[in-house]
Structure formats: structure tokens, C-alpha cells
Design a protein around this motif. Structure first.
Motif, short mmCIF file in Angstrom:
data_model
loop_
_atom_site.label_atom_id
_atom_site.label_comp_id
_atom_site.label_asym_id
_atom_site.label_seq_id
_atom_site.Cartn_x
_atom_site.Cartn_y
_atom_site.Cartn_z
N LEU A 347 41.03 38.90 -2.49
CA LEU A 347 39.95 38.04 -2.99
C LEU A 347 40.09 36.60 -2.51
CD1 LEU A 347 39.67 39.55 -6.58
CD2 LEU A 347 37.97 39.72 -4.74
N GLN A 350 38.78 36.51 1.00
CA GLN A 350 37.38 36.84 1.21
C GLN A 350 36.48 35.67 1.65
OE1 GLN A 350 34.79 38.90 -1.86
NE2 GLN A 350 35.98 40.61 -1.07
N PRO A 351 36.63 34.48 1.05
CA PRO A 351 35.75 33.39 1.51
C PRO A 351 35.93 33.08 2.99
CG PRO A 351 36.80 32.79 -0.56
CD PRO A 351 37.45 34.07 -0.10
N GLN A 354 34.20 35.93 4.92
CA GLN A 354 32.75 35.79 4.83
C GLN A 354 32.25 34.72 5.80
OE1 GLN A 354 32.48 36.95 0.10
NE2 GLN A 354 31.37 35.18 0.82
N LYS A 368 33.63 44.88 -5.86
CA LYS A 368 35.00 45.12 -6.33
C LYS A 368 35.09 46.52 -6.91
CE LYS A 368 35.18 41.32 -8.88
NZ LYS A 368 35.69 40.26 -9.76
N GLY B 82 31.57 31.23 -3.13
CA GLY B 82 32.10 32.53 -2.70
C GLY B 82 33.49 32.86 -3.22
N HIS B 83 34.09 31.98 -4.01
CA HIS B 83 35.43 32.28 -4.53
C HIS B 83 35.30 33.14 -5.78
CE1 HIS B 83 37.80 29.56 -1.92
NE2 HIS B 83 36.61 29.01 -1.76
N SER B 84 36.15 34.13 -5.86
CA SER B 84 36.06 35.11 -6.94
C SER B 84 36.45 34.50 -8.28
CB SER B 84 36.99 36.28 -6.64
OG SER B 84 37.11 37.12 -7.76
N GLU B 85 35.81 35.00 -9.35
CA GLU B 85 36.21 34.57 -10.69
C GLU B 85 37.59 35.10 -11.06
OE1 GLU B 85 33.52 38.22 -11.37
OE2 GLU B 85 33.74 36.62 -9.91
#
Lengths: 397, 423
Positions: A347, A350-351, A354, A368, B82-85
Motif C-alpha cells: 500500500l 501504490q502511490p 499509480q 484490496k 492516493g495514500h491508503s487509509e
């Protein structure tokens, strides 16, 4: 009397069924059977994502990948060890351990994948004080005289410890033999990946995945024969191609998606032509040097020949280019970034992934999952919409 | 409890130190001083400063943003990007702050890094954090891989690995950036000052063995570790601060005074606790008051060891400068394996005559949190003392549920009372 010859289709189905049995056997019956085959045999478990199996093999032990319990394990005690915001994999691993399913394993390696697996190594030390438990600190410095030197000492330390369990020293000759055995395995896996990429309708994602998983429980020589046989059989059958898009999957390198999720992607219109499932089995995809000092060869291969991965420091800053290149090589129409819930490496990566895809104009979608995900309708709709959009509008979505 | 606002001289001194530090950061570009971004655990402040470089610590910026009520917006901005929680809120707070102009906690701008020194100690997220920051800055980055004490010890191979990285890669890199030649004598002098300050920090932390304790070693402790864990280790300022702090604490011991809390001096110590895990920063005072109002004093904590286990004997050693820095990096609390963490907590519970122990499990920090429920069970089994478990987060206010935490704490204190009565 008539003899019934089993058709290639039937043989293929039987082989896949064998692989599925191995995958579904959470008590590691095949490992127990292997140990029962001769006195004094030892098996060493390792957690995702990568462990140098050649070292374990050279000590005469069986390396066994512990990939969690998927959606087939009821978690009774595992949840009481972890808070709700920790990923699912360690819960099922603890469940497997405290329920006795890992009893056939004589030791465990915990690679430096993330803080959760790192801490799990210490938890196992508390839970199983009489077993060999080692945290495998893979180097994040890729200079030979620094990270390479340190990693070599790690490899030697594992060789000494496993050798003490089996009574078999990992001599240079034995290590070279083991490297050869795994190189043979790498070659057939390369063929499998290539075939899957060239003709994804022939190699379904589920079959491909089950073959990979089989490589984590059976001896490497047996696995190589299994993949060879699959390649031979699948080449002689014809499977109907459908109008699916070609996707590359990233993020599933540690906690594994349930098999049904992989089938769902295909049914939703996505052929997976490149992925990072069970990434440890092909983290070093090319053959390793079989002639020189084997410890140096293994260290060199990890430092310089291992694939990019979220758990490795991206020292050369090639993450974006690597992903775009992989898409081009696989002629992927798009990318699915599917990460396990609460997976820091995937995670946090991921940025950056992307951004790389956006800049390259490659369509992607994200979701997810956890290893015990049981509802696939939402994922099916999302993947199906992604596939439809690409079919309708190509790379402009 | 006294309600008089108390500002000890040491607090004023620390405030002035921190203000001066952030001023120095704000004016660094115009003064031509270069900056190194790095992390708190295993930071190499003495080495960095020996090249006339200034360290910048993103975790400190994030926690300061949390305390000043700015983190929620920063985190929201990062998540919209775009950063995950699911991931560390320190990272998202930092990214959000950067996207908001990189204005530091004191309202002054932070300088851009001239080097991202990825001191990879005891936390996987650090690796990704600086990979993310690298996307934002045009500056070199250096990985300093610190091996984990997986088997509970520092081996010669581990030490050799770290020393080689410092000697062969980091020092040449710092020379290139600063234009200053490596001066080992200068480093030794700084390490000697570190060691002096460390002596007084340990004395202060161990003063909590007194009954009543003159300090709170968690809520107060985070202030006590401030200078030495951040930018001031190896400076005369730090030596002076800890000498002053020590004299103040000695004064409180002499007068049998309890710790200073948000409501003044604690008059009656009712519960002595050991705490594992970082504090919540967004509701820090409210969180602290949940303890102090009940007369609960934290007598030892593991969070105050993330920057080094000085109380277990480690000192920076001017006679072995690089080896000493390597050992320091590898010896931080989050770089210890689980059995050693449990042993440390057990020893604190016994040595500090604690009534019980409490785990503040923070969502953001898997390095601390993964497996803490096993720590809870092991400590209960080994010590027989009451164990408590609460959950919050570092700088995400969405994960601080005051009512829930207060409820749990009240139940926990009742559990201690019951244990006292032998129920």
C-alpha cells in the motif's frame, strides 16, 4: 479386454487436481510423507516472500513455503494475537502453528518482508522455544562489499544451523548441486510464464497459481517434473480463447489472494499475463552461477538479479520504469493493483506505482483483498468494468 | 492536585532550544547551511553535525503537527492523493504537510533536504517513506541498512556491516554535500558530550524508582527525551539541559513531590504503571489527564527507548566512534526482538515496583504493535500484575476515541484495585 487410455485433457485435469490437493492441505501432509520416507529428514518452513531455498536443500532438508491459510482455515486462536488493523496472514500462520498443523516443520525462516513478519519471528521464538527460528535479514544495501558481505554471513549462518539439524553440511559441492536443481526449476518456470504470457487462454490463472504453490511444498526436482509435464500436456490440448483483456497484477506478493478471486478476475474478463503471486519462487528468475563460490553466487544473484519488489529498497530508482517495461513486455492492456488490506509494503508502494502508470498512460484499477475474502461480486464488477472500459476505449480511460 | 501552572526552568530551556532549532531550519537556505532528513531511531546526529549539517526529523514534524491540530488536514490531503487509509499516519501527515507548503510546526518553512539519509532502523515504513519523499525532491538519497536483532544480539558481522556503510558510503556522501572533510576528533568530542547528557537522562528516567515518583516517564518522558533523541545529542546545549533537568528532579525528590502534570503537581500517587507503545499526539493532554486525574503515574515506558536503551548501559563511546554509532543504531527499542522486548518490560515492572502495565497500541505503527497482544499475555503470566490494552493512533484524530479509552482505563484501574484486595 479394452484398455482406456487417459486423454491429455484427463491427464492435465489429474495433474491440476494433484496441485490443488497440495494447495488445500493445510496440515502439510505431503511434507509429513516426505519426512517419513527416510529417517532423520528435516523440513524448514519459510514465510513470504523470499528465502534462499538452495541452502536448505543443500543441507538435505525440505524447504516449505508457509503462505497462510487462505479462505479454508477457520481462525480460532489466531485473531487473539493481533489487532484488527494487522493484515490477515499472521493470524492464519499463528492458527496453523498453535493448532499443530506446522508440527512437521523443524525450523522456520522469517524473511525481512515487513514489520509484521519480523515481529512474528519473535512471537514464534516465544511460542516454540525449542525450534530453530531465524529472522532472515535480507540486505537493503546492494553493494557487494557491504550488503553482499553481510548477506553471505547470513547465508552461512543458516547453512550452519540447518546443517546441525540434519547432520549434513552444505559443502560447496552440495550447494552447487542445489543451485543446479533450482536453476532447472527456474528454466521450466520461465517456460510456464512465457507460455502463459503468449497464450493466456491455454494456461489459466488458477492452474498457473496452483503450480506455483506446489513448488513450495514438494521437493524441487519433483516440482520441476510436474511443471514439465504440465507444459507438455497443455501444449497438446486446445482451449477456447475468449475476448479478455491482458492485465498485469501487482501487490499480491505476500498474503495470497484466495483461488476464487483469481478465477473471478478471469471470469470478469481479465487474462493475467504477469503478476507477483508467490513472488519468492521467482524473485531471482534467471539461473544462478553454478561454477564459483556458491555463497557468493547466491548473494550476487539476490543483489543484482532479483526482480523489483515492494519489500526491497529501490536503490536505483527504477521502480517506475520497471513497471512500465513489464507492462510492455507482457503486452498488458492494463494493471490491477490488488493489495492485501493493511499491507504496508504494497500500500505504501501504490502511490508511486499509480504515478508511474498515469505518466505512461497505462490504465489501472485498485482494490484490496485479504486471504479469506469470501465475497467476490464487487471485485467481479470492478474488474469487469475495467475490462469493458479498456475494450471500448483502450488506453484512453 | 495543585492547579498552579508550573513551568520548570528546564521546560523553558527546552522550548528555547526547539525554537532556535526550527529558526535555524527556516533560515538554513539563506545562510547556506545544508540539511539532512533522517529518522529518530538510530539517528546519527553527532556525525551529521560534525559536517556542519542540520538534521531534520520528519517524525518530529509529524508529531508536532499532531499536537498542533494540523495532522487531520494533512492526512486527508495525502489520502485524497492516493495514500491508503491503512498505512502509517506519520507518513501521510508528512506528505500532506509537504503538499501544503512544507510549513513546519512553528509556522516557519522547513528547508528542502540536501540528503535523504534513510537510516533504516527498526521500522519498515521508513524505507517507503523516503522512497516517497524522493519523488518530491531533487536530492541524493542514501540507504543505511541497520540489521535487526532477530536473535537478540548484535553480532560482529552486523556491526561490521553498519560500520562499513558509514565509513565507505555515508561519510564520503556527507563530505560531498557539505564540502567539509571528515574530522574524527570532532566526532569524538561530540560523542563525549553525548555520553555526559546520556548519564543525566538515565538518572532522570531512573528517578521514577522513587516512591512517589518525581517524574512521569511516559507523558513527561517524551519531553525529557526530546533534545537527546532529536537534533541536540552531542552538543553542549544538551549537556546543560540534562544537568538542569537532573537538578530539578533532585529537588522534587528532596521535597517528595510527584510529577508535573497538565494540572500541576500530582499530589497523590495511586497507581504506578509501565507503558508499552507510543502516545497519541492529537489528544496528548487529554490522554495524559485520563491518567493524572486518577493518580496514575507512568514509571517506565518503552517509547522513551526508541532513540536508545541508555538505561541498559549503552553510551556513545568517543574511543570507538563508528562502532559506537553502529551499536547505537542497532540497539534502539524497536530493533529488539520480541523476547527481548518482553524481558525489558518485565524488568521494568519489577524494578520500578509497578502495579501493572498498559499497552497503548497504535494503528499506525506495526513495528510496535504487531504482536502486542502476546506481550500482554506473556507479561501477565510472568509477573502476575494487571495488564491493560487500549488502542489509538499517532496523529490521526479519527482513531482517538476518548470515551472508549477512558472507559477502558477506568476498568483497568479497578482491576488493579481488585488485585490489591486479592480478588
Amino acid at each position: 479386454m479394452m484398455t482406456t487410455e487417459i486423454s491429455p485433457d484427463g491427464q492435465l485435469a489429474a495433474l491440476v487436481a494433484d496441485a490443488q490437493r497440495l494447495y488445500e492441505d493445510l496440515a502439510f501432509g505431503s511434507v509429513r510423507a516426505w519426512k517419513d520416507g527416510a529417517q532423520g529428514r528435516r523440513a524448514i518452513g519459510f514465510l513470504p516472500i523470499y528465502a534462499p531455498r538452495e541452502i536448505i536443500h543443500a543441507c538435505g532438508a525440505l524447504p516449505v513455503g508457509i503462505m497462510g491459510g487462505s479462505d479454508r482455515l477457520e481462525i480460532v486462536r489466531g485473531d487473539s494475537y493481533f489487532q484488527s488493523y494487522i493484515c490477515h496472514l499472521p493470524r492464519s500462520v499463528v492458527e496453523l502453528a498453535v493448532s499443530g498443523r506446522l508440527d512437521a516443520l523443524d525450523g522456520f525462516l522469517f524473511p525481512s518482508t515487513c514489520d509484521v513478519i519480523r515481529n512474528l519471528s519473535g512471537m514464534f521464538k516465544v511460542l516454540f522455544p525449542d525450534k530453530y527460528i531465524h529472522y532472515l535479514d535480507l540486505p537493503q544495501n546492494f553493494v557487494a562489499g557491504q550488503g553482499g558481505r553481510f548477506y553471505r554471513s547470513e547465508l552461512q549462518s543458516i547453512a550452519r544451523a540447518v546443517g546441525a539439524l540434519t547432520g549434513i553440511e552444505a559443502t560447496p559441492e552440495r550447494l552447487r548441486h542445489s543451485i543446479r536443481a533450482y536453476n532447472d526449476n527456474r528454466r521450466v518456470l520461465q517456460q510456464l510464464w512465457q507460455l502463459r504470457c503468449d497464450a493466456p487462454s491455454q494456461v489459466s490463472t488458477a492452474e498457473y497459481y496452483l503450480l506455483l504453490r506446489a513448488g513450495y511444498v514438494v521437493p524441487v526436482e519433483e516440482h520441476t517434473r510436474m511443471v514439465e509435464r504440465y507444459l507438455s500436456l497443455v501444449g497438446s490440448v486446445e482451449r477456447r480463447a475468449v475476448d479478455n483483456i491482458r492485465v498485469l497484477v501487482r501487490g499480491a506478493f505476500c498474503e495470497q489472494p484466495p483461488l476464487a478471486l483469481l478465477r473471478t478476475l478471469e471470469r470478469a474478463g481479465c487474462y493475467v499475463v504477469d503478476d507477483d503471486f508467490v513472488q519468492g519462487i521467482r524473485l531471482i528468475p534467471e539461473p544462478i552461477d553454478e561454477s564459483g563460490d556458491p555463497f557468493d553466487a547466491l548473494a550476487h544473484a539476490f543483489l543484482h538479479r532479483s526482480l523489483p519488489c515492494a519489500v526491497k529498497y529501490d536503490a536505483k530508482r527504477t521502480k517506475a520504469a520497471d513497471l512500465v517495461d513489464a507492462c510492455k513486455r507482457a503486452q498488458a492492456d492494463g494493471v490491477i493493483l490488488m493489495a492485501p488490506s493493511f499491507c504496508d509494503p504494497a500500500l505504501l508502494d501504490q502511490p508511486m506505482l499509480q504515478k508511474a502508470l498515469e505518466e505512461a498512460g497505462i490504465p489501472f484499477t485498485t482494490f484490496k483483498y485479504s486471504e479469506d475474502t469470501g465475497q467476490f461480486q464487487v471485485i467481479r464488477e470492478q474488474a469487469g468494468t475495467f475490462a469493458d472500459a479498456i475494450k471500448l476505449w483502450g488506453a484512453t480511460i | 492536585m495543585s492547579t498552579a501552572a508550573i513551568k520548570d526552568a528546564s521546560m523553558e530551556q527546552q522550548k528555547a532550544l526547539m525554537a532556535g532549532y526550527f529558526d535555524a531550519l527556516a533560515t538554513a537556505p539563506e545562510r547556506g547551511q545544508k540539511c539532512v532528513y533522517t529518522f529518530v531511531p538510530g539517528n546519527l546526529t553527532e556525525l551529521i553535525r560534525s559536517f556542519d549539517l542540520l538534521p531534520v526529523l520528519p517524525e518530529i514534524n509529524a508529531l508536532q503537527s499532531g499536537m498542533r491540530g494540523k495532522s487531520a488536514d494533512y492526512i486527508g490531503l495525502a489520502e485524497r492523493g492516493g495514500h491508503s487509509e491503512d498505512v502509517c499516519t506519520y507518513v501521510k501527515c508528512d506528505i500532506g504537510m509537504l503538499k501544503s507548503g512544507n510549513i513546519g510546526p512553528t509556522g516557519k518553512p522547513l528547508p528542502k533536504p540536501d540528503l535523504l539519509l534513510l537510516s533504516y532502523t527498526g521500522c519498515f515504513t521508513f524505507l517507503k517513506w523516503f522512497e516517497l519523499l524522493r519523488e518530491e525532491y531533487d536530492c541524493p538519497i542514501m540507504m543505511l541498512h541497520i540489521p535487526y536483532q532477530g536473535d537478540g544480539e548484535i553480532t560482529p558481522e552486523m556491526r561490521d556491516y553498519v560500520v562499513r556503510q558509514i565509513k565507505d558510503e555515508l561519510i564520503p556522501q556527507l563530505e560531498r554535500i557539505s564540502g567539509v572533510k571528515y574530522d574524527e576528533d570532532r566526532l569524538r568530542q561530540a560523542l563525549a558530550l553525548s555520553s555526559k547528557a546520556e548519564d543525566d537522562l538515565v538518572w532522570t528516567l531512573e528517578s521514577a524508582k522513587h516512591v512517589p515518583s518525581p517524574i512521569d516517564a511516559y507523558f513527561g518522558g517524551v519531553y525529557y527525551i526530546g533534545p537527546i533523541f532529536t537534533a541536540f545529542r552531542g552538543t553542549q546545549d544538551a549537556v546543560d539541559y540534562y544537568r538542569l533537568l537532573r537538578s530539578e528532579v533532585q529537588g522534587r525528590i528532596d521535597q517528595k513531590l510527584g510529577p508535573v502534570t497538565p494540572d500541576g503537581v500530582l499530589e497523590k500517587e495511586r497507581y504506578r504503571l509501565v507503558v508499552e507503545g507510543p502516545p497519541n499526539w492529537t489528544s496528548f493532554r487529554e490522554f495524559w489527564k485520563m491518567f493524572s486525574c486518577e493518580g496514575a503515574v507512568v514509571v517506565a515506558s518503552t517509547y522513551t527507548k526508541v532513540g536508545g536503551l541508555y538505561d541498559r548501559g549503552f553510551r556513545h563511546d568517543p574511543d570507538h566512534p563508528l562502532e559506537s554509532l553502529a551499536d547505537y543504531c542497532m540497539g534502539c527499542y524497536t530493533n529488539l526482538n520480541f523476547p527481548r522486548r518482553i524481558e525489558l518490560l518485565e524488568s521494568y515492572i519489577n524494578e520500578y515496583q509497578a502495579d501493572g502495565f498498559l499497552i497503548n497500541s497504535v494503528k499506525s505503527c506495526n513495528s510496535f504493535s504487531a504482536g502486542q497482544l502476546m506481550i500482554l499475555r506473556e507479561l501477565e503470566r510472568r509477573t502476575g500484575r494487571a495488564g491493560g490494552f487500549i488502542e489509538s493512533d499517532l496523529v490521526d484524530p479519527r482513531y482517538f476515541s476518548a470515551a472508549n479509552i477512558k472507559n477502558r482505563l477506568e476498568s483497568y484501574f479497578q482491576m488493579i484495585e481488585a488485585k490489591r484486595l486479592g480478588v
